[in-house]
Design a protein around this motif. Structure first.
Motif, PDB file in Angstrom:
ATOM      1  N   LEU A  22       0.831  -1.218   0.000  1.00 38.77           N
ATOM      2  CA  LEU A  22       0.000   0.000   0.000  1.00 38.77           C
ATOM      3  C   LEU A  22       0.861   1.263   0.000  1.00 38.77           C
ATOM      4  O   LEU A  22       0.433   2.307  -0.516  1.00 38.77           O
ATOM      5  CB  LEU A  22      -0.957  -0.006   1.203  1.00 38.77           C
ATOM      6  CG  LEU A  22      -2.020  -1.116   1.152  1.00 38.77           C
ATOM      7  CD1 LEU A  22      -2.755  -1.197   2.488  1.00 38.77           C
ATOM      8  CD2 LEU A  22      -3.012  -0.870   0.010  1.00 38.77           C
ATOM      9  N   ARG A  46       0.284   4.476  -2.577  1.00 34.26           N
ATOM     10  CA  ARG A  46      -0.243   5.726  -1.997  1.00 34.26           C
ATOM     11  C   ARG A  46      -0.208   6.915  -2.964  1.00 34.26           C
ATOM     12  O   ARG A  46      -1.215   7.629  -3.073  1.00 34.26           O
ATOM     13  CB  ARG A  46       0.504   6.023  -0.690  1.00 34.26           C
ATOM     14  CG  ARG A  46      -0.173   7.070   0.162  1.00 34.26           C
ATOM     15  CD  ARG A  46       0.102   6.902   1.645  1.00 34.26           C
ATOM     16  NE  ARG A  46      -0.456   5.677   2.198  1.00 34.26           N
ATOM     17  CZ  ARG A  46       0.250   4.702   2.765  1.00 34.26           C
ATOM     18  NH1 ARG A  46       1.558   4.794   2.868  1.00 34.26           N
ATOM     19  NH2 ARG A  46      -0.350   3.624   3.234  1.00 34.26           N
ATOM     20  N   ASP A  82      -8.080   2.853  -4.525  1.00 37.26           N
ATOM     21  CA  ASP A  82      -9.002   2.470  -3.445  1.00 37.26           C
ATOM     22  C   ASP A  82      -8.517   1.214  -2.707  1.00 37.26           C
ATOM     23  O   ASP A  82      -9.256   0.657  -1.892  1.00 37.26           O
ATOM     24  CB  ASP A  82     -10.422   2.256  -3.999  1.00 37.26           C
ATOM     25  CG  ASP A  82     -10.469   1.175  -5.074  1.00 37.26           C
ATOM     26  OD1 ASP A  82      -9.404   0.858  -5.659  1.00 37.26           O
ATOM     27  OD2 ASP A  82     -11.567   0.641  -5.333  1.00 37.26           O
ATOM     28  N   SER A  83      -7.308   0.789  -2.945  1.00 36.02           N
ATOM     29  CA  SER A  83      -6.755  -0.384  -2.246  1.00 36.02           C
ATOM     30  C   SER A  83      -6.607  -0.062  -0.763  1.00 36.02           C
ATOM     31  O   SER A  83      -6.144   1.017  -0.403  1.00 36.02           O
ATOM     32  CB  SER A  83      -5.371  -0.731  -2.797  1.00 36.02           C
ATOM     33  OG  SER A  83      -5.413  -0.896  -4.184  1.00 36.02           O
ATOM     34  N   ARG A  84      -6.984  -1.026   0.089  1.00 34.37           N
ATOM     35  CA  ARG A  84      -6.869  -0.779   1.526  1.00 34.37           C
ATOM     36  C   ARG A  84      -6.779  -2.089   2.282  1.00 34.37           C
ATOM     37  O   ARG A  84      -7.188  -3.144   1.769  1.00 34.37           O
ATOM     38  CB  ARG A  84      -8.047   0.054   2.041  1.00 34.37           C
ATOM     39  CG  ARG A  84      -9.378  -0.593   1.838  1.00 34.37           C
ATOM     40  CD  ARG A  84     -10.521   0.427   1.962  1.00 34.37           C
ATOM     41  NE  ARG A  84     -11.769  -0.215   1.573  1.00 34.37           N
ATOM     42  CZ  ARG A  84     -12.554  -0.884   2.412  1.00 34.37           C
ATOM     43  NH1 ARG A  84     -12.255  -0.957   3.712  1.00 34.37           N
ATOM     44  NH2 ARG A  84     -13.649  -1.474   1.987  1.00 34.37           N
ATOM     45  N   VAL A 139      -5.726  -7.400   1.934  1.00 29.11           N
ATOM     46  CA  VAL A 139      -5.663  -6.144   1.196  1.00 29.11           C
ATOM     47  C   VAL A 139      -6.707  -6.272   0.097  1.00 29.11           C
ATOM     48  O   VAL A 139      -6.806  -7.319  -0.565  1.00 29.11           O
ATOM     49  CB  VAL A 139      -4.250  -5.874   0.649  1.00 29.11           C
ATOM     50  CG1 VAL A 139      -4.224  -4.568  -0.127  1.00 29.11           C
ATOM     51  CG2 VAL A 139      -3.255  -5.826   1.787  1.00 29.11           C
ATOM     52  N   THR A 145      -9.059  -4.399  -3.096  1.00 28.19           N
ATOM     53  CA  THR A 145      -9.260  -3.326  -4.065  1.00 28.19           C
ATOM     54  C   THR A 145     -10.598  -3.554  -4.750  1.00 28.19           C
ATOM     55  O   THR A 145     -10.739  -4.469  -5.582  1.00 28.19           O
ATOM     56  CB  THR A 145      -8.119  -3.286  -5.104  1.00 28.19           C
ATOM     57  OG1 THR A 145      -6.878  -3.155  -4.404  1.00 28.19           O
ATOM     58  CG2 THR A 145      -8.281  -2.104  -6.057  1.00 28.19           C
TER      59      THR A 145
END
Ligand SMILES: NCCCC(=O)O
Length: 400
Positions: free
Chosen positions: A76, A80, A85-87, A109, A111
């Motif tokens: 991540l 950045r 929208d990856s989290r 993780v 997306t």
């Protein structure tokens, strides 16, 4: 524009891959191109007026321990700057995304904007659309080689005759190394044999694709699942394994736990038959119209078992087919999308290292822009062929 295909469109890796279209987990050098690829995928069906199977489904990289979660989440930081929208998500959100899952995960993780398309539909549909726009698509028409005049590309010689041209793109997948050899290029490329299975349609189950240590799954347009073993595939030892040993040593070290090395019939096949031929002789590309390697049944059945353990309610889904494909890999797992300085008019798009289907529309756009000499959609520097010749020592980024 003329496309020459030695077999049929969608015969090799473009139809044999997992069908994942993702930005998540990409090598940082590929992230801008993967963003463009997903943008193109999302409008592809409307653009071509045909079904590629693309759907935005979300993708999960699941973690079985806190240490693995930390590894997964480390990516991540690379993402950045691009505000994807990856989290990182926790177990409750994982459960909500995976109805029926019975295995505990510490997190993932995720997306939501990633997705999948159907490999067996997409390339033929895109080729049909290109044809409708005036492209010439010649199937069962192997290109034997390239001719030059004054050091520049002047023609390609196919099994059906010569095509005069000043520009050629070699997009030969697993065959690109052999094809570029007589052109004086040393393209460090090896192959990884990857196996996939598909199940019959089944009701319920997750629409979100997922990747665990044991299995990767994604729902298919036909209602079944495509499943693959979570490991990195089989690296058949061939003569090029020795020629490129030092180039690939960092990648081999990085993938040591997930790659399976095998010495078998492929060594003999490539030793005897994967050799350049004269342009007036039958080429290896005509002798092998479609590269159709043996699936790894043990690994494939293990993937199904792991999927059934995750989703017992889907365990009855019948396996309809196992197949394998040859992933063409570079030492840094980043493709070559590049002009070739030593031969004006020659371009190479290859070495997608198992990520080519998803990034394909972006790669195609970038290659077309380099050929046309217009401003490229992303910086092409990471994809230059000359990184293998200018002393750069290309290698994978640790931890990806
Ligand atoms: N060999 C992995 C295929 C899926 C992907 O990386 O997108």
């Amino acid at each position: 524009m003329t496309l020459c295909e030695k077999g049929h469109v969608g015969g090799e890796q473009s139809s044999r891959n997992w069908g994942w279209c993702r930005k998540m987990g990409r090598d940082p050098r590929e992230i801008p191109l993967s963003i463009e690829a997903l943008r193109l995928w999302s409008g592809m069906n409307a653009r071509i007026g045909l079904e590629t199977g693309f759907r935005t489904t979300g993708i999960l990289y699941l973690a079985e321990s806190e240490a693995q979660m930390a590894d997964r989440a480390a990516w991540l930081d690379y993402a950045r700057p691009y505000q994807l929208d990856s989290r990182a998500i926790g177990p409750a959100e994982v459960d909500a995304l995976l109805p029926g899952n019975t295995r505990p995960y510490v997190g993932a993780v995720y997306t939501a904007s990633d997705g999948r398309a159907e490999p067996q539909k997409a390339a033929p549909a895109i080729a049909a659309a290109a044809r409708a726009k005036g492209a010439i698509v010649l199937q069962n028409c192997a290109v034997r080689g390239v001719e030059t005049a004054g050091g520049r590309v002047s023609a390609v010689v196919t099994e059906r005759g010569r095509i005069v041209t000043s520009q050629v793109v070699v997009a030969g997948g697993a065959w690109s190394r052999l094809f570029t050899l007589p052109l004086g290029l040393r393209l460090p490329q090896l192959k990884v044999r990857s196996t996939v299975l598909r199940t019959a349609p089944v009701e319920g189950g997750p629409t979100t694709a997922g990747w665990t240590n044991a299995v990767a799954w994604r729902k298919r347009l036909d209602g079944g699942y495509s499943l693959a073993n979570g490991h990195g595939g089989i690296a058949d030892i061939v003569p090029d394994s020795f020629r490129f040993f030092l180039d690939f040593l960092p990648a081999l070290r990085a993938e040591w736990n997930s790659l399976h090395l095998r010495l078998g019939a492929r060594f003999v096949e490539e030793f005897l038959n994967w050799r350049p031929a004269a342009l007036d002789e039958v080429s290896p590309y005509e002798r092998v119209r479609v590269l159709d390697p043996e699936p790894d049944m043990k690994g494939s059945l293990a993937a199904k078992k792991a999927f059934d353990a995750n989703f017992p309610q889907l365990a009855g889904a019948r396996v309809e087919q196992h197949w394998a494909g040859m992933i063409d890999a570079t030492p840094d797992a980043v493709p070559v999308i590049s002009s070739i300085d030593t031969m004006p008019g020659l371009f190479v798009a290859t070495g997608f290292s198992g990520h080519g289907f998803g990034i394909g529309p972006g790669a195609g756009r970038l290659m077309a822009e380099l050929v046309r000499g217009v401003t490229p959609v992303v910086d092409p520097t990471p994809f230059r062929f000359s990184r293998f010749t200018d002393g750069s020592k290309p290698r994978p980024i640790a931890g990806l």
